[in-house]
Motif scaffolding. Structure first.
Motif, PDB file in Angstrom:
ATOM      1  N   LEU A 106       0.827  -1.209   0.000  1.00  0.00           N
ATOM      2  CA  LEU A 106       0.000   0.000   0.000  1.00  0.00           C
ATOM      3  C   LEU A 106       0.859   1.255   0.000  1.00  0.00           C
ATOM      4  O   LEU A 106       0.526   2.252  -0.649  1.00  0.00           O
ATOM      5  CB  LEU A 106      -0.929  -0.002   1.219  1.00  0.00           C
ATOM      6  N   LEU A 107       1.960   1.218   0.731  1.00  0.00           N
ATOM      7  CA  LEU A 107       2.865   2.361   0.742  1.00  0.00           C
ATOM      8  C   LEU A 107       3.402   2.650  -0.657  1.00  0.00           C
ATOM      9  O   LEU A 107       3.468   3.810  -1.091  1.00  0.00           O
ATOM     10  CB  LEU A 107       4.027   2.110   1.700  1.00  0.00           C
ATOM     11  N   GLU A 108       3.792   1.602  -1.354  1.00  0.00           N
ATOM     12  CA  GLU A 108       4.306   1.760  -2.714  1.00  0.00           C
ATOM     13  C   GLU A 108       3.211   2.241  -3.652  1.00  0.00           C
ATOM     14  O   GLU A 108       3.448   3.074  -4.533  1.00  0.00           O
ATOM     15  CB  GLU A 108       4.874   0.426  -3.201  1.00  0.00           C
ATOM     16  N   LEU A 109       1.999   1.741  -3.447  1.00  0.00           N
ATOM     17  CA  LEU A 109       0.863   2.131  -4.276  1.00  0.00           C
ATOM     18  C   LEU A 109       0.536   3.614  -4.116  1.00  0.00           C
ATOM     19  O   LEU A 109       0.249   4.318  -5.090  1.00  0.00           O
ATOM     20  CB  LEU A 109      -0.358   1.284  -3.905  1.00  0.00           C
ATOM     21  N   CYS A 110       0.596   4.099  -2.880  1.00  0.00           N
ATOM     22  CA  CYS A 110       0.202   5.481  -2.590  1.00  0.00           C
ATOM     23  C   CYS A 110       1.272   6.482  -2.978  1.00  0.00           C
ATOM     24  O   CYS A 110       0.947   7.582  -3.467  1.00  0.00           O
ATOM     25  CB  CYS A 110      -0.120   5.637  -1.100  1.00  0.00           C
ATOM     26  N   GLY A 111       2.531   6.143  -2.749  1.00  0.00           N
ATOM     27  CA  GLY A 111       3.598   7.081  -3.030  1.00  0.00           C
ATOM     28  C   GLY A 111       3.409   8.365  -2.234  1.00  0.00           C
ATOM     29  O   GLY A 111       3.230   8.340  -1.019  1.00  0.00           O
ATOM     30  N   THR A 112       3.413   9.484  -2.954  1.00  0.00           N
ATOM     31  CA  THR A 112       3.205  10.794  -2.302  1.00  0.00           C
ATOM     32  C   THR A 112       1.934  11.472  -2.811  1.00  0.00           C
ATOM     33  O   THR A 112       1.746  12.675  -2.633  1.00  0.00           O
ATOM     34  CB  THR A 112       4.413  11.717  -2.571  1.00  0.00           C
ATOM     35  N   ASP A 113       1.037  10.685  -3.415  1.00  0.00           N
ATOM     36  CA  ASP A 113      -0.151  11.262  -4.058  1.00  0.00           C
ATOM     37  C   ASP A 113      -1.355  11.401  -3.137  1.00  0.00           C
ATOM     38  O   ASP A 113      -2.334  12.046  -3.516  1.00  0.00           O
ATOM     39  CB  ASP A 113      -0.561  10.407  -5.268  1.00  0.00           C
TER      40      ASP A 113
END
Length: 532
Positions: free
Chosen positions: A232-239
């Motif tokens: 989930l962290l990778e999916l969200c990034g900084t968006d």
């Protein structure tokens, strides 16, 4: 929606009160509604809430004094929003209390109260001003004047308020935060979430993982949760940094996990214990935990300031914060907001409100702070007769009247290391209490103004005056019990801001009951010599 004052009401010819018989009118005048209508409703200041509405000409607001009066009555009788709206349409007591007996249609609907609360929340969030707290405080002050309370004596106490949240284990907490974020994606970006994470959106998934699995699989479940967290962290990034669900997810991972050698694992004691601000449950992110008197509390703490006199008592101010807020912090904040009183005020508290800074700040405001208990080590009685300068950096003379020949002050500990001529200390009647170290011609020991103040407090606690104040202070402890019993603290909504608003309504309702008892001659206050 524009603001319109409802400070007075014209009685129409078809006012419902005119149709009452003499017997019915007498019953109404003897009820709570008469006192509320005459003494509470007219004292509600509507103008302070004008900032919540538009200055442009448009449909006028529902009368603010009717809304606030309804919020107080709602707590008096433990009504829900829907119940107070319905009862206002049908109950003459409520209409009489809120000056709406001449209205063809009652002015509040099912959404009026919730919209008013939202306006207050948004204004506080934007401007940092709690209009409703200021309103309740002002109304409480007016009630105190109606009861002829002098305001010379106040007492203070705090109370724990449990948040209405379920205790979650570390695994459940991580799962819940993952699930809420997954549901957010499924609702707003259904094509973005991977198929292997979609099971978190299923309402039955929680039970399947935590109740239908064998205990032997717990380690496997933990590793799966941590792995999915990284996905989930990778999916969200900084968006998605502005998304609440993502913020809570990050906060949970920061509290509960660490990354070591590129791999995420649960935090252990060796990594540093989790502090009391750690997320307890994402459904109430403001709630904190605190261990007090051997009991774990999750939620908030309220601080109550009560004005007391021979005519009774009124809660004239309150504070509401996370439960890691200490009594000492509450007192400092309360005193800082006060103007200096022309007449000395006595403020009675327990030992949790003590401290050199607190006594000094109280003195600046012309307040005599009396703590009925002291926390920590007892100070020698002789220190009560030591004289320091105002900021406690210099000892001017000891109990025997001697001045030090040398001294130094340590800022971090607020202590003075003082040296006297040994001839002054050897054979001194206070030597056994000061316990100086004799070295040649010098007699040296360490002391502080804080210890001197403590000794003075200990000596004062032996006096008859203190005994009378201590008896009076005990009465404030009935206020938390009263609020818990009669005003359903378990029904407070989650969140610091919302909980504080509802708590304010309960304080206003409590104070009205005190006024009602005073007007009906029901106050049976124990006589105390300090009232003269």
């Amino acid at each position: 929606m524009s603001f319109k004052v409802n400070s007075s009401q014209q009685i129409s010819f078809n006012d419902s009160v005119f149709s009452l018989t003499a017997r019915e009118k007498k019953a109404l005048d003897n009820s709570w509604a008469k006192i509320f209508a005459d003494e509470i409703f007219p004292n509600i200041d509507e103008e302070r809430f004008s900032v919540l509405y538009s200055s442009k000409a448009s449909r006028p607001n529902a009368p603010v004094n009717v809304i606030i009066g309804a919020l107080i009555i709602k707590e008096l009788f433990d009504y829900s929003d829907d119940e107070i709206v319905e009862n206002l349409m049908l109950d003459l007591h409520l209409q009489y209390a809120l000056h709406t007996t001449s209205f063809e249609e009652q002015p509040i609907s099912d959404k009026t109260l919730s919209r008013f609360r939202s306006r207050c929340y948004n204004y506080e969030t934007t401007h940092g001003i709690d209009l409703y707290h200021d309103c309740v405080k002002d109304l409480s002050s007016k009630i105190a004047k109606l009861m002829n309370l002098s305001g010379r004596i106040k007492r203070m106490d705090s109370m724990m308020i449990e948040s209405n949240i379920r205790f979650l284990s570390r695994m459940e907490l991580i799962y819940t935060c993952i699930s809420k974020l997954a549901i957010y994606f499924d609702k707003n970006y259904p094509n973005k979430i991977p198929d292997d994470l979609k099971h978190y959106t299923d309402s039955n998934d929680y039970n399947r993982i935590f109740y239908h699995q064998l205990n032997d699989n717990m380690e496997q479940i933990i590793q799966a949760l941590l792995s999915d967290s990284d996905k989930l962290l990778e999916l969200c990034g900084t968006d998605y940094e502005e998304v609440t669900e993502y913020q809570l997810f990050l906060r949970c991972l920061s509290d509960q996990t660490v990354v070591e050698n590129g791999k995420r694992r649960l935090r252990t004691k060796e990594d540093g214990t989790m502090n009391s601000t750690a997320l307890q449950n994402p459904s109430d992110p403001d709630a904190t935990y605190r261990n007090k008197a051997g009991k774990l509390h999750r939620g908030y703490v309220a601080n109550l300031e009560e004005t007391v006199d021979k005519n009774g008592s009124v809660v004239t101010d309150y504070q509401y914060d996370k439960n890691i807020h200490t009594d000492s912090q509450f007192l400092q904040e309360s005193l800082s907001q006060m103007d200096r009183s022309e007449e000395e005020i006595v403020l009675i508290t327990d030992g949790g409100y003590a401290g050199q800074d607190n006594f000094a700040l109280a003195k600046e405001k012309n307040i005599k702070l009396i703590t009925t208990a002291l926390i920590g080590k007892e100070a020698p009685d002789a220190l009560a007769d030591f004289t320091f300068n105002d900021d406690g950096t210099i000892l001017l003379r000891c109990a025997a009247g001697h001045e030090p020949v040398r001294q130094s002050y340590t800022k971090t500990t607020r202590q003075c290391k003082v040296s006297f001529n040994c001839n002054h200390c050897v054979g001194c009647p206070y030597q056994g209490q000061c316990r100086p170290k004799i070295d040649g011609w010098n007699a040296t020991f360490i002391t502080s103004k804080n210890a001197s103040n403590r000794a003075k407090s200990q000596r004062y606690m032996q006096s008859e005056e203190f005994s009378n104040y201590a008896k009076l202070r005990n009465g404030v402890e009935t206020v938390p019990a009263n609020i818990r019993k009669n005003y359903r603290l378990d029904k407070l909504p989650r969140g610091k801001q919302r909980g504080k608003f509802f708590f304010g309504s309960k304080i206003a309702a409590l104070n009205f009951r005190k006024l009602f008892g005073f007007r009906k001659g029901l106050v049976n206050y124990a006589q105390n010599p300090i009232f003269g």
